[in-house]
Scaffold this active site. Structure first.
Site, short mmCIF file in Angstrom:
data_model
loop_
_atom_site.label_atom_id
_atom_site.label_comp_id
_atom_site.label_asym_id
_atom_site.label_seq_id
_atom_site.Cartn_x
_atom_site.Cartn_y
_atom_site.Cartn_z
N SER A 134 1.33 -1.16 0.12
CA SER A 134 -0.01 -0.13 0.10
C SER A 134 0.54 1.31 0.40
O SER A 134 0.25 1.93 -0.58
CB SER A 134 -0.71 -0.41 1.44
OG SER A 134 -0.37 0.20 2.37
N GLU B 201 -0.15 -12.76 -1.66
CA GLU B 201 -1.34 -12.99 -2.67
C GLU B 201 -2.08 -13.77 -3.05
O GLU B 201 -1.06 -14.13 -4.08
CB GLU B 201 -1.77 -11.03 -2.85
CG GLU B 201 -1.58 -9.85 -2.63
CD GLU B 201 -2.83 -9.02 -3.39
OE1 GLU B 201 -2.60 -9.13 -3.91
OE2 GLU B 201 -2.15 -8.05 -2.32
N GLU C 277 -9.50 -9.86 3.21
CA GLU C 277 -9.86 -8.00 3.02
C GLU C 277 -11.31 -8.61 1.77
O GLU C 277 -11.13 -9.01 1.44
CB GLU C 277 -8.65 -7.68 1.80
CG GLU C 277 -9.17 -6.08 1.89
CD GLU C 277 -8.58 -4.99 1.23
OE1 GLU C 277 -8.37 -4.63 0.94
OE2 GLU C 277 -7.27 -6.06 0.74
#
Length: 266
Positions: free
Chosen positions: A44, A112, A179
């Site tokens: 991020s 991920e 998420e």
């Protein structure tokens, strides 16, 4: 010092724990003082630090630099560092780039994806590198999803996510991040796996919670995600300070007061 054993004990005891993103030494020191349980050096940083529109441009060198910055000031938290976009597309890349982040100061590396990661996860575990697998809305795949959308609402998608979670846990993943998934699905995943599950936009029933630091301090332009709360301007922030916001976040997560119903998806 918070370790994976600490988080596993928290899960067994039903103690909620905290995670915040962090990218530099000063904020890491404040989080240390607030006794935040775990820190995520998230990719991020591509958006909140570097000004990109997504996490895709972030490099391994970027991640190692910011991980080292945080590690120099950290005494308390478990440090998780993201493997950025396309840095683990092969087993060799995953091994080499995980080594770089661990040597920079990470305790856990984050990837991920779902069951396709099982070979990487198990290989890293055997080599002494714990991994955290990120499921649900995975920002590195935003171009595949066609935007930032809640994942797992359809019955088949929910079943696949649960299957993926079980597979990577069985392969040796140390942690999961969920998420932007429905709260009921996040609860089912948390109950189905023995490893700690960290949620963001995943309801209150996960073992831990994570937020992007800039979001929880109200430092955003444009649309604010539903799961975000501004702890800096919260009336309960008695210190009216950034460190006070970190303390309040720690207190409210531990007490089960955050997230609330308005922060979750059905």
């Amino acid at each position: 010092m918070t370790t994976l054993s600490t988080l596993n004990n928290f899960k067994k005891n039903g103690t909620k724990f905290t995670c915040l993103t962090c990218y530099d030494a000063m904020f890491a020191r404040m989080m240390d003082n607030a006794e935040i349980d775990s820190i995520l050096i998230g990719d991020s940083l591509g958006m909140v630090v570097q000004g990109h529109s997504s996490t895709v441009p972030v490099t391994v060198a970027d991640m190692a630099y910011h991980t080292a910055n945080v590690a120099r000031s950290n005494q308390h938290a478990l440090i998780i560092a993201d493997l950025p976009f396309m840095s683990y597309s092969t087993l060799e890349d995953a091994i080499n780039n995980s080594r770089t982040l661990m040597q920079a100061g990470a305790h856990v590396v984050k990837l991920e994806g779902g069951a396709a990661l099982c070979n990487i996860v198990s290989t890293l575990a055997k080599a002494g590198t714990p991994s955290c697998v990120h499921l649900g809305l995975t920002p590195q795949s935003v171009n595949v999803f066609g935007g930032y959308k809640v994942q797992g609402r359809a019955e088949d998608a929910a079943a696949l996510l649960l299957q993926d979670a079980k597979a990577v846990a069985e392969a040796g993943a140390a942690l999961l991040v969920l998420e932007c998934v429905p709260a009921a699905l996040a609860k089912a995943v948390t109950e189905a796996v023995a490893i700690p599950v960290i949620g963001i936009g995943a309801g209150a029933d996960t073992d831990g919670q994570v937020l992007v630091m800039h979001d929880m301090l109200g430092l955003r332009h444009g649309r604010v995600p539903r799961f975000v709360h501004d702890f800096l301007t919260d009336d309960n922030n008695r210190e009216r300070s950034i460190e006070g916001a970190f303390r309040l976040y720690q207190e409210q997560v531990r007490a089960g007061e955050f997230p609330r119903a308005e922060h979750q998806f059905d």
